[in-house]
Design an enzyme around this catalytic site. Structure first.
Site, PDB file in Angstrom:
ATOM      1  N   GLY A 157       0.925  -1.285  -0.014  1.00 21.08           N
ATOM      2  CA  GLY A 157       0.092   0.102   0.133  1.00 21.08           C
ATOM      3  C   GLY A 157       0.917   1.273  -0.061  1.00 21.08           C
ATOM      4  O   GLY A 157       0.593   2.265  -0.758  1.00 21.08           O
ATOM      5  N   TYR A 158       1.935   1.090   0.817  1.00 23.23           N
ATOM      6  CA  TYR A 158       2.838   2.378   0.880  1.00 23.23           C
ATOM      7  C   TYR A 158       3.465   2.539  -0.584  1.00 23.23           C
ATOM      8  O   TYR A 158       3.737   3.902  -0.929  1.00 23.23           O
ATOM      9  CB  TYR A 158       3.811   2.098   1.809  1.00 23.23           C
ATOM     10  CG  TYR A 158       4.823   3.350   2.078  1.00 23.23           C
ATOM     11  CD1 TYR A 158       4.252   4.213   3.083  1.00 23.23           C
ATOM     12  CD2 TYR A 158       5.884   3.366   1.638  1.00 23.23           C
ATOM     13  CE1 TYR A 158       5.123   5.370   3.490  1.00 23.23           C
ATOM     14  CE2 TYR A 158       6.994   4.559   1.871  1.00 23.23           C
ATOM     15  CZ  TYR A 158       6.288   5.527   2.887  1.00 23.23           C
ATOM     16  OH  TYR A 158       6.978   6.358   3.162  1.00 23.23           O
ATOM     17  N   THR A 159       3.974   1.621  -1.121  1.00 28.05           N
ATOM     18  CA  THR A 159       4.482   1.584  -2.077  1.00 28.05           C
ATOM     19  C   THR A 159       3.737   2.177  -3.352  1.00 28.05           C
ATOM     20  O   THR A 159       4.127   3.207  -4.130  1.00 28.05           O
ATOM     21  CB  THR A 159       5.191   0.257  -2.677  1.00 28.05           C
ATOM     22  OG1 THR A 159       5.987  -0.203  -1.898  1.00 28.05           O
ATOM     23  CG2 THR A 159       5.923   0.470  -4.002  1.00 28.05           C
TER      24      THR A 159
END
Length: 253
Positions: A157-159
């Site tokens: 999700g962060y990526t």
């Protein structure tokens, strides 16, 4: 006065309570800007970032906003865009991270990270940026990441969100550069903050990270100070749509 002088300007820094955001706010104040600090848990008065800004002789206002709440972010955007004193500099630094293998990554973690790290950034920037476009003046700085270029491990999700920030930076620059608004991003490398504490505590991962960084050390929040002031200043008048790594040489390895 130099091209890096921010005297008389008003900067909004999200995620300003600690870490990179606090260092950015301090740097902008030391360059002459008054600061509105925004964070989900920012103290109404007496915060460390407020002390930093006031020690530089600049004005400070604290706003508490939960970036996981879309309605709260919309309200913040309307507030900032509608003020008598316009926002000259918007630093979109608020963020969160959730770590879990992709095959086990919960929807709730994905949704929270995308909302805080991408959706909220667009919502706030749309409101404040529209006011900047109307005035033909403004500086917008996103906090991107090395994971705006790479895939990372156990942080899908962060990526995805940080890749989105890189694209959003370019898309907004394409539309707003003709109107005198600079939109750029800083991509910090491995900085010693709360967000990277799990990596710092993992001896094997920390050693592998350090072995790849030509500078030979973890970054510090204050390593982002000069880049923040540059992109917020007239010195960067012809810089648009750039994602500028501050990574100790990681991407060059």
């Amino acid at each position: 006065m130099t091209a890096f002088d921010l005297s008389g300007r008003l900067a909004v820094v999200t995620g300003a309570r600690r870490g990179i955001g606090r260092a950015m706010a301090r740097a902008l104040a030391e360059a002459g800007a008054d600061v509105i600090g925004v964070s989900a848990s920012l103290e109404k008065s007496g915060s460390d970032v407020e002390k930093d800004v006031r020690a530089a002789g600049r004005g400070f206002e604290a706003i508490r906003t939960d970036f996981a709440d879309p309605d709260a972010v919309r309200a913040l955007g309307a507030d900032l865009a509608g003020r008598e004193r316009p926002v000259d500099i918007l630093v979109n630094n608020a963020g969160t991270i959730r770590r879990a293998p992709a095959a086990e990554h919960p929807d709730t973690d994905w949704d929270t990270v995308i909302q805080v790290n991408l959706n909220a950034q667009f919502t706030l920037t749309r409101a404040v940026g529209a006011a900047m476009v109307a005035r033909s003046h403004g500086k917008i700085i996103f906090t991107a990441s090395l994971l705006s270029f790479q895939g990372g491990i156990t942080v899908p999700g962060y990526t995805a969100a940080k890749h989105g920030i890189a694209g959003l930076t370019k898309a907004l620059a394409n539309e707003w550069a003709p109107h005198g608004v600079n939109v750029n991003a800083i991509a910090p490398g491995y900085i010693a903050t709360d967000n990277t504490q799990a990596l710092q505590d993992d001896q094997d991962r920390s050693r592998a990270i350090l072995d790849r960084i030509p500078a030979g050390r973890w970054g510090r929040p204050e390593d982002l100070a000069g880049t923040t002031v540059f992109l917020a200043s007239d010195a960067a008048a012809y810089v648009h749509g750039t994602i500028l790594p501050v990574d100790g040489g990681w991407l060059g390895r």
